[in-house]
Design a protein around this motif. Structure first.
Motif, PDB file in Angstrom:
ATOM      1  N   GLY A 158       8.302  10.268 -31.908  1.00  0.00           N
ATOM      2  CA  GLY A 158       8.891   8.943 -31.789  1.00  0.00           C
ATOM      3  C   GLY A 158      10.272   8.947 -32.408  1.00  0.00           C
ATOM      4  O   GLY A 158      10.823   9.996 -32.746  1.00  0.00           O
ATOM      5  N   GLU A 159      10.821   7.770 -32.590  1.00  0.00           N
ATOM      6  CA  GLU A 159      12.154   7.682 -33.174  1.00  0.00           C
ATOM      7  C   GLU A 159      12.171   8.166 -34.623  1.00  0.00           C
ATOM      8  O   GLU A 159      13.179   8.679 -35.104  1.00  0.00           O
ATOM      9  CB  GLU A 159      12.656   6.236 -33.118  1.00  0.00           C
ATOM     10  CG  GLU A 159      12.952   5.758 -31.709  1.00  0.00           C
ATOM     11  CD  GLU A 159      13.450   4.322 -31.699  1.00  0.00           C
ATOM     12  OE1 GLU A 159      12.960   3.514 -32.517  1.00  0.00           O
ATOM     13  OE2 GLU A 159      14.333   4.003 -30.901  1.00  0.00           O
ATOM     14  N   ASP A 160      11.029   8.029 -35.321  1.00  0.00           N
ATOM     15  CA  ASP A 160      11.007   8.328 -36.747  1.00  0.00           C
ATOM     16  C   ASP A 160      10.038   9.443 -37.132  1.00  0.00           C
ATOM     17  O   ASP A 160       9.880   9.729 -38.323  1.00  0.00           O
ATOM     18  CB  ASP A 160      10.638   7.060 -37.542  1.00  0.00           C
ATOM     19  CG  ASP A 160      11.668   5.967 -37.369  1.00  0.00           C
ATOM     20  OD1 ASP A 160      12.864   6.277 -37.387  1.00  0.00           O
ATOM     21  OD2 ASP A 160      11.260   4.800 -37.213  1.00  0.00           O
ATOM     22  N   PHE A 161       9.350  10.054 -36.178  1.00  0.00           N
ATOM     23  CA  PHE A 161       8.375  11.068 -36.547  1.00  0.00           C
ATOM     24  C   PHE A 161       8.192  12.069 -35.411  1.00  0.00           C
ATOM     25  O   PHE A 161       8.576  11.839 -34.262  1.00  0.00           O
ATOM     26  CB  PHE A 161       7.022  10.426 -36.878  1.00  0.00           C
ATOM     27  CG  PHE A 161       6.268   9.971 -35.653  1.00  0.00           C
ATOM     28  CD1 PHE A 161       5.347  10.809 -35.019  1.00  0.00           C
ATOM     29  CD2 PHE A 161       6.483   8.713 -35.114  1.00  0.00           C
ATOM     30  CE1 PHE A 161       4.671  10.403 -33.886  1.00  0.00           C
ATOM     31  CE2 PHE A 161       5.817   8.297 -33.974  1.00  0.00           C
ATOM     32  CZ  PHE A 161       4.903   9.144 -33.356  1.00  0.00           C
ATOM     33  N   PHE A 162       7.594  13.172 -35.758  1.00  0.00           N
ATOM     34  CA  PHE A 162       7.070  14.074 -34.740  1.00  0.00           C
ATOM     35  C   PHE A 162       5.856  14.786 -35.324  1.00  0.00           C
ATOM     36  O   PHE A 162       5.709  14.968 -36.528  1.00  0.00           O
ATOM     37  CB  PHE A 162       8.106  15.095 -34.265  1.00  0.00           C
ATOM     38  CG  PHE A 162       8.434  16.182 -35.256  1.00  0.00           C
ATOM     39  CD1 PHE A 162       7.605  17.283 -35.444  1.00  0.00           C
ATOM     40  CD2 PHE A 162       9.598  16.122 -36.020  1.00  0.00           C
ATOM     41  CE1 PHE A 162       7.904  18.284 -36.353  1.00  0.00           C
ATOM     42  CE2 PHE A 162       9.913  17.113 -36.929  1.00  0.00           C
ATOM     43  CZ  PHE A 162       9.060  18.195 -37.103  1.00  0.00           C
ATOM     44  N   LEU A 163       4.966  15.180 -34.441  1.00  0.00           N
ATOM     45  CA  LEU A 163       3.794  15.971 -34.786  1.00  0.00           C
ATOM     46  C   LEU A 163       3.622  16.989 -33.675  1.00  0.00           C
ATOM     47  O   LEU A 163       3.517  16.616 -32.500  1.00  0.00           O
ATOM     48  CB  LEU A 163       2.555  15.083 -34.898  1.00  0.00           C
ATOM     49  CG  LEU A 163       1.231  15.796 -35.182  1.00  0.00           C
ATOM     50  CD1 LEU A 163       1.244  16.395 -36.583  1.00  0.00           C
ATOM     51  CD2 LEU A 163       0.059  14.836 -35.031  1.00  0.00           C
ATOM     52  N   ARG A 164       3.640  18.259 -34.036  1.00  0.00           N
ATOM     53  CA  ARG A 164       3.534  19.295 -32.996  1.00  0.00           C
ATOM     54  C   ARG A 164       2.644  20.441 -33.437  1.00  0.00           C
ATOM     55  O   ARG A 164       2.498  20.733 -34.626  1.00  0.00           O
ATOM     56  CB  ARG A 164       4.909  19.826 -32.609  1.00  0.00           C
ATOM     57  CG  ARG A 164       5.591  20.699 -33.625  1.00  0.00           C
ATOM     58  CD  ARG A 164       6.850  21.377 -33.043  1.00  0.00           C
ATOM     59  NE  ARG A 164       7.892  20.432 -32.711  1.00  0.00           N
ATOM     60  CZ  ARG A 164       8.989  20.232 -33.453  1.00  0.00           C
ATOM     61  NH1 ARG A 164       9.168  20.904 -34.588  1.00  0.00           N
ATOM     62  NH2 ARG A 164       9.896  19.363 -33.076  1.00  0.00           N
ATOM     63  N   GLY A 165       2.046  21.046 -32.456  1.00  0.00           N
ATOM     64  CA  GLY A 165       1.305  22.274 -32.676  1.00  0.00           C
ATOM     65  C   GLY A 165       1.589  23.204 -31.507  1.00  0.00           C
ATOM     66  O   GLY A 165       1.686  22.769 -30.356  1.00  0.00           O
ATOM     67  N   TYR A 166       1.754  24.475 -31.812  1.00  0.00           N
ATOM     68  CA  TYR A 166       2.010  25.434 -30.726  1.00  0.00           C
ATOM     69  C   TYR A 166       1.452  26.794 -31.097  1.00  0.00           C
ATOM     70  O   TYR A 166       1.152  27.089 -32.267  1.00  0.00           O
ATOM     71  CB  TYR A 166       3.504  25.532 -30.429  1.00  0.00           C
ATOM     72  CG  TYR A 166       4.363  26.079 -31.543  1.00  0.00           C
ATOM     73  CD1 TYR A 166       4.590  27.446 -31.694  1.00  0.00           C
ATOM     74  CD2 TYR A 166       4.981  25.211 -32.457  1.00  0.00           C
ATOM     75  CE1 TYR A 166       5.390  27.929 -32.714  1.00  0.00           C
ATOM     76  CE2 TYR A 166       5.780  25.696 -33.477  1.00  0.00           C
ATOM     77  CZ  TYR A 166       5.984  27.054 -33.598  1.00  0.00           C
ATOM     78  OH  TYR A 166       6.773  27.537 -34.613  1.00  0.00           O
TER      79      TYR A 166
END
Length: 971
Positions: free
Chosen positions: A480-488
């Motif tokens: 989002g504008e204020d966050f990210f959550l990722r896994g790869y």
């Protein structure tokens, strides 16, 4: 496991998301002079990453949760940006951009992990945007990175290049991070980025940002010398179809090859529906003939220096790009030591029932011939022992019979040129795709895959032929504008890759085993000397005779050579099994089988908006797992799976002071790895605005890197079996009896540090060996403290100045030593004692003169005093500079770009080879024709257009010109 964990996190975040009321903005952007719509214009909410881009008709529409009023920034390269205040829902907003050239207005993210003008960045940063990328003169955007201030590259092949800044350049650069859409671009089994093999297609690049120097406080382990971040185009911002075909030639005036063709095709398709669902797919395929590694100069691997001579004049010749000739024996040492190993192994006894050749030799008349000796053996030796006696003790016999005729001379086997062993048919296939879904106007879910495969050549401690090598990266992300959550996850597959020198050595072994070849050489040499030949002539006679033993030397191009070569290169190293009793049953392999995987999870939240931007606060964390899976062909994992876990968390706090004239930022990160203690890496930065668009920046940064997966667990024979690379952890040192515990030397085994001419197999003089005691602390991460002072300013909107100076102090620098024990050589990673200091400076200028852009930069790098016994692998010229001249439209629809690069001479040190790299310069140029009626561009250009062959690092191939013409639709 991976998918389940990510979807659990996604549901957790979306379940707690507060849906703010959206503001919808739409409009049209046109050229103020021509009134024509402009596609690809960036539309962003100031101070955020929220926004979109205009389509082919110049129109755009997007929604944001940003609370009005806010400022909309409308920008496009070559036009003056416009800022408009938005107070609520807005439709049909008309914006007319005026053509002009503006410097220093780009927005960057990587310097602080939040959007800011490049002029206000707290650390040095370089950026290339999408519009600039399509007009670069080099054959690929990755090649063009060397035109950036302070950037250097080690080119190992046409498609394999390692980028670096601020010294300690290397072929596989483990001190430089590279990210693609937030994913670490490293091959987890190698622990360094593999160039652009699995990078982005030129059509899909939104921007490239480069941070020279330490960056661990924000990006974790690695990145001691720099971090490169490449971002692809979002399908919502860049919909449509585009393709590019590029064809050209290389190997012009090349003594190794006729002119060869170069072809590359890139395709990109992206589509968005209702500003809610989008997808994109890209494809890229390159095919060419690689550059040749053909340095045949004679190299002394004991003293790490070039020496005179070639195969005809030096019996111990070892060519740099010749493989198989690394196997060497001293003639006297071989004779004197030939009996002892077999006696210790129980093959023969000094006295007793088994045959003792020393007793037999006493019964053979002095001066007797080889046939007489064979007859004695056939009469007195049991049949089962005859092959061992003949192979092992022939040199012993000759040495005792004719000692005066046996010189103190090392001899090496005949090797094979790199071109006869390595696959130069370069190809690169890259594919990527993503599915994007906007859960709300500001929250986007992304499923992305990036996959690359190809054939290339890489230089490490050896030259590795990467055949059908592939890496896949698969990511789930919520941002989002204020966050990210990722896994790869990164899935590395070595395909049919193999080690060139192991292949060369193994071919020789199949043709004639060493325990046959060397005795035959010595016997024939003495026979020739007895026949009255000179020493030089006797060496020639002996080599011819030795190469006729067994199957005889296998010649490149013959059916026999190709059959043996293909069998060995397709057999795993771990399957190698040498049968001394019956060599015909021996198995040799040069292939490595790497199936190492990496799993990475991370998230970050920016609390700045929630705190009404009174302060800027960011918090993030990450977790990583390495699964080492090489089946014993690279790592010590033949009988077990090896895993490495890493964890980390960071926070950053920033505040503007003194009426926004000064911004102070604190950041820190804590990381822990399985085999090493945790560590904290802080960062402090300050930016002082001394005048509008003029800022002075100062920073204190720290960085560190863990010993690589190979530093920890490698177990690999290289340089034709002359050296075994092993990990620096206690398990490896104990496996090879180098120490018992915590650096205490075993009494029954002593390891010796390599010094000048210290190899016992080459000198036979143990007094030259220095006993080595390991550091009781064991192998540990290296770290750096970096101080930087810089200035970036815009003068009269025409001159952009960027200058900086830095001073770095490295501690626990990871280097390598060579140990000898029992005649075997071991390469072991250790931490250098004492500190290593480096310093440097750089200056960059960009000047607008009407429609022309003149650019130039110069950088200086130097290393200070070194600790004792430290091998200097700074591998960086003191001075390098770039000059550029460009005009986007010198006449209607015609533009050009010319870049000149020069760097000075410097010394190169690596585990493969050591030597001086001469100074060199290159010209890259292109001229382009835009065809607006069909939305296309034709470009004619070339890299190194003057075709002056050069090398970037010692032992790597010489690089010539590459001339090309390309056609791009919808650029």
């Amino acid at each position: 496991m991976f998918t389940k964990a990510i979807f659990t996190l996604l549901l957790a975040i979306t379940g707690f998301t507060v849906y703010a009321q959206s503001v919808v903005v739409s409009g049209l952007v046109t050229d103020k002079q021509t009134k024509q719509p402009i596609p690809g214009v960036g539309i962003t909410v100031k101070g955020t990453t929220s926004g979109t881009a205009t389509g082919a008709n110049g129109r755009y529409s997007f929604s944001t949760s940003q609370k009005p009023p806010f400022v909309l920034v409308i920008s496009f390269l070559g036009y003056a940006s416009i800022e408009q205040e938005i107070t609520g829902n807005t439709s049909d907003l008309i914006a007319e951009l005026e053509p002009t050239a503006i410097l220093g207005q780009e927005v960057v993210i990587s310097a602080s992990r939040t959007p800011e003008r490049i002029l206000e960045s707290p650390v040095t940063i370089e950026r290339i945007g999408a519009a600039a990328i399509k007009e670069l003169p080099s054959a690929s955007f990755y090649d063009a990175l060397t035109s950036l201030k302070g950037v250097e590259a080690s080119t190992q092949s046409l498609t394999f290049k390692s980028i670096n800044t601020r010294g300690f350049n290397s072929n596989g650069n483990t001190r430089f991070n590279q990210f693609v859409d937030g994913m670490d671009n490293q091959a987890p089994g190698l622990n360094f980025s593999v160039g652009n093999i699995i990078g982005l297609s030129e059509l899909d690049i939104d921007n490239v940002e480069l941070l020279p120097g330490a960056s661990s406080a924000l990006y974790g382990a690695g990145g001691i010398n720099g971090t490169l971040l490449m971002t692809s185009k979002n399908p919502f911002k860049y919909p449509g179809a585009s393709f590019q075909f590029k064809t050209g030639v290389n190997h012009v005036n090349d003594d190794n090859s006729a002119v060869q063709q170069f072809n590359q095709l890139d395709v990109r398709v992206a589509k968005a529906w209702n500003n809610r669902f989008g997808f994109k797919a890209t494809f890229s395929y390159l095919q060419a003939k690689d550059w040749f590694g053909n340095d045949s100069r004679n190299f002394d691997r004991v003293n790490n220096v070039l020496k005179p001579g070639d195969r005809n004049s030096d019996p111990n010749y070892d060519g740099i790009n010749v493989y198989g000739d690394e196997v060497s024996q001293n003639m006297r040492n071989l004779v004197q030591g030939s009996i002892e190993p077999a006696i210790r192994a129980g093959i023969l006894q000094a006295s007793g029932n088994q045959f003792d050749p020393r007793l037999a030799l006493g019964n053979v008349p002095a001066g007797s011939s080889y046939p007489v000796y064979l007859n004695f053996i056939n009469t007195n030796v049991p049949a089962a022992l005859r092959p061992a006696v003949i192979n092992q003790y022939l040199p012993f016999y000759y040495g005792l019979t004719y000692p005066a005729l046996l010189p103190n001379q090392s001899i090496s086997r005949d090797g094979y040129n790199e071109a006869d062993l390595v696959d130069y048919n370069t190809k690169s296939l890259k594919a990527s795709g993503s599915f994007n879904y906007k859960i709300t106007s500001t929250i986007e879910a992304i499923a992305q895959l990036t996959w690359g495969s190809g054939t290339s050549v890489y230089t490490g401690a050896d030259r590795y032929s990467l055949r059908n090598f592939s890496i896949g990266q698969y990511k789930l992300e919520l941002k989002g504008e204020d966050f990210f959550l990722r896994g790869y996850t990164t899935q590395e597959r070595s395909g049919d890759s193999y080690i060139s020198s192991v292949l060369g050595v193994s071919i020789n072994e199949v043709a004639s085993p060493n325990n046959t070849w060397f005795p035959a050489y010595i016997g024939s040499f003495i026979g020739a000397r007895l026949g009255g030949q000179s020493v030089d002539a006797a060496h020639g006679t002996a080599r011819t005779a030795a190469n006729s033993t067994g199957r005889g030397r296998l010649l490149p191009g013959t059916v026999a050579f190709e059959n043996v070569k293909n069998q060995i290169m397709n057999t795993n190293i771990s399957a190698t099994n040498i049968n001394l009793t019956d060599p015909s049953k021996s198995v040799y392999g040069a292939r490595f089988d790497d199936k190492t995987n990496l799993y990475h999870y991370e998230g970050m939240y920016n609390f700045s908006n929630a705190l009404n931007n009174v302060v800027e606060l960011q918090i993030g964390a990450s977790s990583r797992l390495y699964q080492l899976r090489s089946g014993g062909t690279i790592f010590d994992d033949l009988n077990e799976d090896l895993n490495i876990n890493e964890y980390g968390a960071f926070a950053q706090l920033g505040k503007k002071l003194f009426k926004d004239k000064f911004k102070l930022t604190f950041a820190g990160r804590y990381d822990k790895s399985t085999n090493f203690e945790g560590r904290f890496t802080p960062r402090i930065t300050g930016v002082l605005t001394v005048a509008e668009n003029n800022n002075i920046r100062a920073s204190y940064q720290t960085g560190y890197r863990n010993p690589t997966t190979q530093n920890q667990y490698i177990d690999l024979s290289v340089l034709g079996g002359a050296t075994r690379l092993i990990g620096g952890l206690p398990r490896s040192l104990n496996k090879y009896n180098l120490y018992a515990d915590k650096g205490v030397l075993r009494k029954d085994y002593t390891a010796y540090l390599a010094s000048v001419a210290s190899s016992p197999t080459n000198t036979g003089d143990p007094s030259l060996l220095v006993p080595y005691t390991f550091d009781a602390k064991g192998l540990r991460p290296e770290s750096v403290q970096s101080y930087e002072l810089g200035y970036k300013g815009l003068i009269s909107k025409q001159l952009l100045i960027d200058a900086y100076g830095y001073y770095n102090t490295y501690k626990d620098f990871i280097t390598a030593i060579t140990l000898f024990r029992g005649g075997t050589s071991y390469g072991v990673p250790v931490n250098a004692a004492g500190n290593v200091n480096t310093y440097g400076a750089a200056l960059g200028l960009d000047y607008l003169l009407n429609k022309y852009t003149l650019s130039g930069n110069v950088s200086y790098n130097q290393i200070g005093d070194l600790p004792a016994d430290y091998d200097n692998d700074f591998n960086t010229p003191k001075i390098r500079y770039n000059l550029g001249l460009a005009n986007r439209e010198i006449i209607k629809n015609v533009g050009f770009n010319v870049q000149y690069r020069w760097q000075g001479k410097y010394h190169w040190f690596s585990s493969f080879v050591v030597g001086d790299v001469p100074a060199f310069s290159t010209f890259d140029a292109q001229v382009n024709l835009k065809v607006p009626s069909v939305n296309s561009m034709i470009k004619i250009g070339g890299s190194n257009i003057l075709n002056k062959y050069y090398v970037t690092s010692f032992g790597n191939p010489a690089i010539g010109a590459l001339y090309y013409v390309s056609y791009t639709f919808n650029p």
